[in-house]
Motif scaffolding. Structure first.
Motif, PDB file in Angstrom:
ATOM      1  N   ILE A 272      50.844 -28.529 -21.300  1.00  0.00           N
ATOM      2  CA  ILE A 272      51.232 -28.027 -22.615  1.00  0.00           C
ATOM      3  C   ILE A 272      50.325 -28.610 -23.694  1.00  0.00           C
ATOM      4  CG2 ILE A 272      53.069 -28.130 -24.362  1.00  0.00           C
ATOM      5  CD1 ILE A 272      55.070 -27.896 -22.033  1.00  0.00           C
ATOM      6  N   LYS A 273      49.973 -29.888 -23.565  1.00  0.00           N
ATOM      7  CA  LYS A 273      49.066 -30.521 -24.532  1.00  0.00           C
ATOM      8  C   LYS A 273      47.711 -29.834 -24.543  1.00  0.00           C
ATOM      9  CE  LYS A 273      46.742 -34.201 -23.543  1.00  0.00           C
ATOM     10  NZ  LYS A 273      46.325 -35.574 -23.164  1.00  0.00           N
ATOM     11  N   VAL A 274      47.187 -29.572 -23.362  1.00  0.00           N
ATOM     12  CA  VAL A 274      45.863 -28.956 -23.248  1.00  0.00           C
ATOM     13  C   VAL A 274      45.868 -27.516 -23.729  1.00  0.00           C
ATOM     14  CG1 VAL A 274      44.072 -28.227 -21.618  1.00  0.00           C
ATOM     15  CG2 VAL A 274      45.114 -30.483 -21.393  1.00  0.00           C
ATOM     16  N   ASN A 275      46.899 -26.761 -23.351  1.00  0.00           N
ATOM     17  CA  ASN A 275      46.922 -25.321 -23.648  1.00  0.00           C
ATOM     18  C   ASN A 275      47.450 -24.983 -25.040  1.00  0.00           C
ATOM     19  OD1 ASN A 275      45.963 -24.725 -21.035  1.00  0.00           O
ATOM     20  ND2 ASN A 275      48.045 -24.752 -20.198  1.00  0.00           N
ATOM     21  N   SER A 276      48.384 -25.796 -25.560  1.00  0.00           N
ATOM     22  CA  SER A 276      49.041 -25.437 -26.823  1.00  0.00           C
ATOM     23  C   SER A 276      49.011 -26.548 -27.866  1.00  0.00           C
ATOM     24  CB  SER A 276      50.509 -25.052 -26.552  1.00  0.00           C
ATOM     25  OG  SER A 276      50.610 -24.041 -25.565  1.00  0.00           O
ATOM     26  N   GLY A 277      48.432 -27.695 -27.533  1.00  0.00           N
ATOM     27  CA  GLY A 277      48.468 -28.832 -28.438  1.00  0.00           C
ATOM     28  C   GLY A 277      47.530 -28.700 -29.629  1.00  0.00           C
ATOM     29  N   CYS A 278      47.932 -29.293 -30.748  1.00  0.00           N
ATOM     30  CA  CYS A 278      47.127 -29.367 -31.962  1.00  0.00           C
ATOM     31  C   CYS A 278      47.483 -30.679 -32.645  1.00  0.00           C
ATOM     32  CB  CYS A 278      47.413 -28.184 -32.882  1.00  0.00           C
ATOM     33  SG  CYS A 278      46.522 -28.241 -34.453  1.00  0.00           S
ATOM     34  N   CYS A 279      46.506 -31.325 -33.268  1.00  0.00           N
ATOM     35  CA  CYS A 279      46.774 -32.628 -33.875  1.00  0.00           C
ATOM     36  C   CYS A 279      46.595 -32.631 -35.395  1.00  0.00           C
ATOM     37  CB  CYS A 279      45.912 -33.713 -33.232  1.00  0.00           C
ATOM     38  SG  CYS A 279      44.145 -33.480 -33.457  1.00  0.00           S
TER      39      CYS A 279
ATOM     40  N   THR B 215      50.295 -37.556 -23.990  1.00  0.00           N
ATOM     41  CA  THR B 215      51.029 -36.828 -22.946  1.00  0.00           C
ATOM     42  C   THR B 215      52.392 -37.461 -22.702  1.00  0.00           C
ATOM     43  OG1 THR B 215      48.949 -36.209 -21.870  1.00  0.00           O
ATOM     44  CG2 THR B 215      50.948 -36.059 -20.550  1.00  0.00           C
ATOM     45  N   ASN B 216      52.418 -38.778 -22.639  1.00  0.00           N
ATOM     46  CA  ASN B 216      53.692 -39.476 -22.414  1.00  0.00           C
ATOM     47  C   ASN B 216      54.676 -39.232 -23.549  1.00  0.00           C
ATOM     48  OD1 ASN B 216      52.657 -40.521 -20.045  1.00  0.00           O
ATOM     49  ND2 ASN B 216      52.029 -42.453 -20.970  1.00  0.00           N
ATOM     50  N   ASP B 217      54.186 -39.160 -24.781  1.00  0.00           N
ATOM     51  CA  ASP B 217      55.066 -38.891 -25.917  1.00  0.00           C
ATOM     52  C   ASP B 217      55.701 -37.506 -25.807  1.00  0.00           C
ATOM     53  OD1 ASP B 217      54.521 -41.338 -26.942  1.00  0.00           O
ATOM     54  OD2 ASP B 217      53.276 -40.647 -28.603  1.00  0.00           O
ATOM     55  N   ILE B 218      54.902 -36.512 -25.437  1.00  0.00           N
ATOM     56  CA  ILE B 218      55.429 -35.155 -25.282  1.00  0.00           C
ATOM     57  C   ILE B 218      56.474 -35.113 -24.171  1.00  0.00           C
ATOM     58  CG2 ILE B 218      54.839 -32.769 -24.678  1.00  0.00           C
ATOM     59  CD1 ILE B 218      52.068 -33.272 -25.891  1.00  0.00           C
ATOM     60  N   ALA B 219      56.159 -35.768 -23.047  1.00  0.00           N
ATOM     61  CA  ALA B 219      57.090 -35.791 -21.914  1.00  0.00           C
ATOM     62  C   ALA B 219      58.402 -36.468 -22.296  1.00  0.00           C
ATOM     63  CB  ALA B 219      56.444 -36.511 -20.730  1.00  0.00           C
TER      64      ALA B 219
ATOM     65  N   GLU C  84      56.177 -28.112 -33.748  1.00  0.00           N
ATOM     66  CA  GLU C  84      56.937 -29.231 -33.193  1.00  0.00           C
ATOM     67  C   GLU C  84      56.049 -30.106 -32.310  1.00  0.00           C
ATOM     68  OE1 GLU C  84      60.428 -27.918 -31.220  1.00  0.00           O
ATOM     69  OE2 GLU C  84      61.364 -27.110 -33.034  1.00  0.00           O
ATOM     70  N   LEU C  85      55.204 -29.465 -31.529  1.00  0.00           N
ATOM     71  CA  LEU C  85      54.272 -30.235 -30.694  1.00  0.00           C
ATOM     72  C   LEU C  85      53.319 -31.053 -31.559  1.00  0.00           C
ATOM     73  CD1 LEU C  85      53.319 -27.702 -27.861  1.00  0.00           C
ATOM     74  CD2 LEU C  85      54.712 -29.755 -27.639  1.00  0.00           C
ATOM     75  N   CYS C  86      52.818 -30.448 -32.638  1.00  0.00           N
ATOM     76  CA  CYS C  86      51.890 -31.139 -33.521  1.00  0.00           C
ATOM     77  C   CYS C  86      52.564 -32.334 -34.192  1.00  0.00           C
ATOM     78  CB  CYS C  86      51.349 -30.175 -34.571  1.00  0.00           C
ATOM     79  SG  CYS C  86      50.031 -30.871 -35.592  1.00  0.00           S
ATOM     80  N   GLN C  87      53.836 -32.208 -34.489  1.00  0.00           N
ATOM     81  CA  GLN C  87      54.571 -33.318 -35.098  1.00  0.00           C
ATOM     82  C   GLN C  87      54.710 -34.505 -34.143  1.00  0.00           C
ATOM     83  OE1 GLN C  87      58.137 -31.231 -36.220  1.00  0.00           O
ATOM     84  NE2 GLN C  87      57.369 -30.732 -38.272  1.00  0.00           N
ATOM     85  N   ILE C  88      54.583 -34.238 -32.845  1.00  0.00           N
ATOM     86  CA  ILE C  88      54.581 -35.314 -31.845  1.00  0.00           C
ATOM     87  C   ILE C  88      53.169 -35.866 -31.661  1.00  0.00           C
ATOM     88  CG2 ILE C  88      55.026 -35.885 -29.418  1.00  0.00           C
ATOM     89  CD1 ILE C  88      57.077 -33.574 -29.405  1.00  0.00           C
ATOM     90  N   ILE C  89      52.190 -34.969 -31.604  1.00  0.00           N
ATOM     91  CA  ILE C  89      50.820 -35.347 -31.258  1.00  0.00           C
ATOM     92  C   ILE C  89      50.103 -36.027 -32.416  1.00  0.00           C
ATOM     93  CG2 ILE C  89      48.558 -34.440 -30.591  1.00  0.00           C
ATOM     94  CD1 ILE C  89      50.060 -32.173 -29.126  1.00  0.00           C
ATOM     95  N   GLN C  90      50.204 -35.466 -33.605  1.00  0.00           N
ATOM     96  CA  GLN C  90      49.399 -35.965 -34.729  1.00  0.00           C
ATOM     97  C   GLN C  90      49.613 -37.445 -35.036  1.00  0.00           C
ATOM     98  OE1 GLN C  90      49.209 -33.452 -38.206  1.00  0.00           O
ATOM     99  NE2 GLN C  90      48.700 -35.142 -39.566  1.00  0.00           N
TER     100      GLN C  90
END
Length: 419
Positions: free
Chosen positions: A257-264, A240-244, A292-298
């Motif tokens: 956003i992580k919960v609703n749209s995140g993918c790893c 979450t902190n990384d996305i923020a 783009e979110l996945c590139q942060i989360i994974q």
């Protein structure tokens, strides 16, 4: 009917579940609730009053769902507040001048007492002592108690779990101030494993990974007994902190956003959907994408799995584990988590840990994030049953009395005997 209440105090959420236990030992979940946590940081209670209010609100919500008034509960503990190690102890069966004889319950207790005669720091208390393997004259009996076996010497290997006295005291104070009685404190991963692991997985050797918001807790089981338990001091909050940080939005919005749209798992994204980022300080909303979110989360989740793998290799022999890797906790609900774990650990034997069907008005508890709270109930259901299945005083210590029925699985016998 007897009732057992489980309370899982997590970094992001507090969960409570109420289970009815029939005289035959069958559990039915009659109420469950989840509320946001307050007063906790990385699984540690830092504000007793705030945590107390959150606990009370969660249990009251479960009471409303169940139509039952709660008076006591069993809770879990994990994270860096717990530590574990393996120890051995032995007891002589044959005395000087006398031959070998049958092993009694007292002999088994003496051997376990010798195994637990170790130095425990003053700021810690012993939480669990779980037999891993018995030996009679160097012949292994596994975790089966060698009662009435003829022998000269009995040895036992045990897994000892300790917890911070301060942490346990804070939990007890929070529950007490919420006007409930605390019947017991249990290692979270032990509870979760009882809810989601099958007997053959425990026997072959499996890894349970509880992916919380503040910590990632791990339990390795082999031959139906714990080999090691470790805790990694990072969890979903760091994602979450990384996305923020990258997207320049508040942590609260980043969590949504992580919960609703995140993918790893980037290869698993079939449709690159648009995600709206909220405007901050008069700035208009912006657009990003699931890619783009996945590139942060994974990369961050991959790093957590790598840390888990490294910790397990240090404390356990992975080459002997032939079971599965089971993922539980809120972080295990993210799309692509199984595929990413398969990639990091190099095995297809990865699955989500979902509690089995236990009946009740709904099955909302059949999710990875409910593994611990359901496990607290199933692990302690026999605490309210007597030797013959009749009602008994609601005291966890009563679970130590008597032998349980032969059709119970091996791991549940451990809980009945020592919790």
């Amino acid at each position: 009917m007897n009732t057992v209440v489980g309370l899982d105090i997590g970094t992001s959420y507090i969960r409570a579940a109420i289970g009815e236990v029939s005289d035959e030992g069958k559990v039915e979940i009659i109420g469950i609730a989840k509320k946001p946590s307050t007063g906790l940081r990385n699984g540690v209670i830092v504000n007793i009053e705030s945590a107390c209010q959150a606990i009370k609100q969660t249990i009251e919500a479960a009471e409303q769902n169940a139509g039952y008034e709660v008076t006591s509960c069993i809770t879990g503990i994990g994270g860096t507040q717990t530590e574990s190690f393996n120890q051995a102890g032995s007891a002589a069966i044959a005395s000087h001048g006398k031959g070998r004889r049958e092993i009694t319950s007292d002999d088994i207790s003496r051997a376990i007492d010798m195994a637990t005669a170790v130095y425990i720091p003053l700021d810690r208390e012993m939480l669990h002592v779980i037999p891993r393997e018995y030996f009679v004259d160097n012949l292994s009996y596994g975790i089966n108690r060698p009662l009435n076996t003829i022998g000269a010497r009995l040895k036992v290997d045990v897994h000892i779990v300790t917890a911070s006295k301060t942490a346990v005291t804070n939990i007890r104070n929070c529950v007490s101030r919420a006007n409930y009685r605390l019947d017991g404190v249990m290692l979270k991963t032990l509870a979760a494993s009882n809810a989601v692991m099958h007997d053959d997985e425990m026997e072959l050797g499996s890894i349970l990974i509880d992916m919380g918001a503040g910590t990632t807790d791990v339990l390795v089981l082999m031959h139906a007994a714990p080999v090691c338990s470790v805790s990694i001091p990072v969890g979903g909050n760091i994602v979450t902190n990384d996305i923020a940080l990258v997207k320049g939005i508040p942590s609260v919005e980043a969590e949504k956003i992580k919960v609703n749209s995140g993918c790893c798992w980037l290869p698993g994204i079939e449709n690159d959907l648009q995600v709206i980022l909220p405007g901050i300080g008069g700035r208009p909303p912006e657009e990003t994408s699931t890619t783009e979110l996945c590139q942060i989360i994974q990369p961050r989740v991959e790093e957590i799995f790598s840390m888990v793998k490294s910790a397990i290799v240090t404390k356990a022999n992975l080459s002997q584990l032939k079971g599965n890797i089971i993922l539980t906790g809120g972080g295990a609900q993210m799309p692509g988590i199984v595929e990413l774990a398969q990639n990091v650990f190099g095995t297809p034997a990865v699955r989500l840990g979902i509690p089995e069907k236990l009946g009740g008005i709904d099955e909302d508890y059949r999710r990875p994030d409910c593994a611990t709270v359901i496990g607290l109930i199933t692990s302690n259901k026999n605490a309210v049953l007597g030797r013959d299945g009749k009602k008994k005083k609601k005291n966890l210590d009563s679970a130590r009395a008597g032998q349980k029925s032969k059709n119970e699985n091996i791991f549940k016998k451990i809980f009945d005997m020592f919790f």
